[in-house]
Design a protein around this motif. Structure first.
Motif, mmCIF file in Angstrom:
data_model
loop_
_atom_site.group_PDB
_atom_site.id
_atom_site.type_symbol
_atom_site.label_atom_id
_atom_site.label_comp_id
_atom_site.label_asym_id
_atom_site.label_seq_id
_atom_site.Cartn_x
_atom_site.Cartn_y
_atom_site.Cartn_z
ATOM 1 N N LEU A 47 2.443 62.223 -21.111
ATOM 2 C CA LEU A 47 3.300 63.225 -20.478
ATOM 3 C C LEU A 47 2.971 64.621 -20.992
ATOM 4 O O LEU A 47 2.306 64.788 -22.020
ATOM 5 N N ALA A 48 3.467 65.613 -20.282
ATOM 6 C CA ALA A 48 3.246 67.005 -20.677
ATOM 7 C C ALA A 48 3.746 67.235 -22.100
ATOM 8 O O ALA A 48 4.793 66.699 -22.492
ATOM 9 N N ALA A 49 3.004 68.021 -22.843
ATOM 10 C CA ALA A 49 3.404 68.354 -24.213
ATOM 11 C C ALA A 49 4.798 68.969 -24.200
ATOM 12 O O ALA A 49 5.132 69.761 -23.318
ATOM 13 N N GLY A 50 5.602 68.570 -25.150
ATOM 14 C CA GLY A 50 6.952 69.116 -25.257
ATOM 15 C C GLY A 50 8.000 68.385 -24.440
ATOM 16 O O GLY A 50 9.166 68.781 -24.456
ATOM 17 N N THR A 51 7.620 67.317 -23.714
ATOM 18 C CA THR A 51 8.611 66.542 -22.964
ATOM 19 C C THR A 51 9.585 65.931 -23.957
ATOM 20 O O THR A 51 9.182 65.252 -24.887
ATOM 21 N N LYS A 52 10.859 66.202 -23.760
ATOM 22 C CA LYS A 52 11.883 65.740 -24.696
ATOM 23 C C LYS A 52 12.310 64.311 -24.380
ATOM 24 O O LYS A 52 12.443 63.934 -23.233
ATOM 25 N N THR A 53 12.538 63.546 -25.433
ATOM 26 C CA THR A 53 13.045 62.190 -25.290
ATOM 27 C C THR A 53 14.565 62.250 -25.144
ATOM 28 O O THR A 53 15.238 62.848 -25.974
ATOM 29 N N PRO A 54 15.117 61.643 -24.102
ATOM 30 C CA PRO A 54 16.572 61.629 -23.935
ATOM 31 C C PRO A 54 17.250 60.851 -25.063
ATOM 32 O O PRO A 54 16.642 59.959 -25.665
ATOM 33 N N PRO A 55 18.504 61.171 -25.346
ATOM 34 C CA PRO A 55 19.248 60.415 -26.366
ATOM 35 C C PRO A 55 19.287 58.931 -26.027
ATOM 36 O O PRO A 55 19.387 58.548 -24.867
ATOM 37 N N GLY A 56 19.172 58.106 -27.037
ATOM 38 C CA GLY A 56 19.269 56.663 -26.855
ATOM 39 C C GLY A 56 17.977 55.988 -26.443
ATOM 40 O O GLY A 56 17.932 54.776 -26.281
ATOM 41 N N ILE A 57 16.910 56.760 -26.265
ATOM 42 C CA ILE A 57 15.625 56.189 -25.863
ATOM 43 C C ILE A 57 14.715 56.161 -27.089
ATOM 44 O O ILE A 57 14.478 57.185 -27.721
ATOM 45 N N SER A 58 14.209 54.963 -27.406
ATOM 46 C CA SER A 58 13.338 54.805 -28.575
ATOM 47 C C SER A 58 11.913 54.497 -28.111
ATOM 48 O O SER A 58 11.663 54.300 -26.917
ATOM 49 N N ASP A 59 10.996 54.412 -29.046
ATOM 50 C CA ASP A 59 9.621 54.067 -28.705
ATOM 51 C C ASP A 59 9.515 52.683 -28.076
ATOM 52 O O ASP A 59 8.576 52.399 -27.344
ATOM 53 N N GLU A 60 10.482 51.817 -28.350
ATOM 54 C CA GLU A 60 10.469 50.460 -27.793
ATOM 55 C C GLU A 60 11.193 50.358 -26.449
ATOM 56 O O GLU A 60 11.150 49.315 -25.803
ATOM 57 N N SER A 61 11.849 51.437 -26.008
ATOM 58 C CA SER A 61 12.558 51.424 -24.729
ATOM 59 C C SER A 61 11.584 51.178 -23.586
ATOM 60 O O SER A 61 10.430 51.611 -23.623
ATOM 61 N N GLU A 62 12.070 50.478 -22.553
ATOM 62 C CA GLU A 62 11.254 50.194 -21.384
ATOM 63 C C GLU A 62 11.483 51.262 -20.323
ATOM 64 O O GLU A 62 12.621 51.560 -19.962
ATOM 65 N N LEU A 63 10.398 51.819 -19.835
ATOM 66 C CA LEU A 63 10.424 52.826 -18.779
ATOM 67 C C LEU A 63 9.730 52.246 -17.555
ATOM 68 O O LEU A 63 8.915 51.329 -17.662
ATOM 69 N N LEU A 64 10.048 52.801 -16.392
ATOM 70 C CA LEU A 64 9.410 52.342 -15.156
ATOM 71 C C LEU A 64 8.246 53.258 -14.827
ATOM 72 O O LEU A 64 8.420 54.465 -14.689
ATOM 73 N N ARG A 65 7.072 52.670 -14.718
ATOM 74 C CA ARG A 65 5.876 53.424 -14.349
ATOM 75 C C ARG A 65 5.454 52.989 -12.954
ATOM 76 O O ARG A 65 5.466 51.804 -12.633
ATOM 77 N N MET A 66 5.076 53.979 -12.126
ATOM 78 C CA MET A 66 4.592 53.685 -10.777
ATOM 79 C C MET A 66 3.345 54.513 -10.511
ATOM 80 O O MET A 66 3.200 55.621 -11.024
ATOM 81 N N ASP A 67 2.466 53.954 -9.685
ATOM 82 C CA ASP A 67 1.225 54.631 -9.317
ATOM 83 C C ASP A 67 1.389 55.342 -7.989
ATOM 84 O O ASP A 67 2.169 54.915 -7.127
ATOM 85 N N LEU A 68 0.590 56.399 -7.800
ATOM 86 C CA LEU A 68 0.501 57.032 -6.494
ATOM 87 C C LEU A 68 -0.161 56.054 -5.540
ATOM 88 O O LEU A 68 -1.126 55.391 -5.914
ATOM 89 N N ARG A 69 0.371 55.955 -4.336
ATOM 90 C CA ARG A 69 -0.279 55.104 -3.342
ATOM 91 C C ARG A 69 -1.567 55.788 -2.926
ATOM 92 O O ARG A 69 -1.554 56.959 -2.556
#
Length: 134
Positions: free
Chosen positions: A100-122
């Motif tokens: 992600l872009a440098a400086g993107t802040k992590t929201p409260p409650g989100i850790s390195d082990e948190s699961e995020l949804l990644r999607m590709d451009l069609r």
């Protein structure tokens, strides 16, 4: 640690419709996994070189995440453009955050082990994630 489920229900019924009307945030359009109904969910969309990552603040079992995973596609409205997305998958924050872009802040409650949804451009869309902001 995800936010409480009761807050998700309040957001879904009260705050999400207000955010959609304001038009200031990206909106993910997806189909209900059982109903086939079209849903629109305002989210933060973080651009990647080949797609986007979304943070499920209420955890990976959130309705919109389950809907997208079940259908395999979604459409993102951002910056006045419609972007087709596919290949949804859950990824660890630690694995995707460095992209992600440098400086993107992590929201409260989100850790390195948190699961995020990644999607590709069609691929047919010809879009480049960085071209539309986030």
């Amino acid at each position: 640690m995800p936010l409480p489920r009761w807050l998700a229900q309040v957001n879904k019924r009260v705050f999400n419709p207000l955010e959609i009307r304001r038009g200031a945030r990206p909106v993910l359009t997806h189909l209900g996994r059982s109903s086939g109904r079209t849903y629109r969910t305002p989210l933060d969309a973080h651009p990647l070189p080949d797609g986007y990552v979304f943070i499920p603040m209420y955890g990976p079992r959130t309705d919109w995440v389950r809907n997208v995973l079940a259908s395999g596609t979604a459409r993102l409205s951002i910056g006045g453009k419609e972007i087709e997305l596919n290949s949804p998958r859950m990824v660890r924050k630690a694995d995707v955050w460095p992209l992600l872009a440098a400086g993107t802040k992590t929201p409260p409650g989100i850790s390195d082990e948190s699961e995020l949804l990644r999607m590709d451009l069609r691929e047919e869309s010809g879009q480049v994630a960085g071209d539309v902001g986030g």
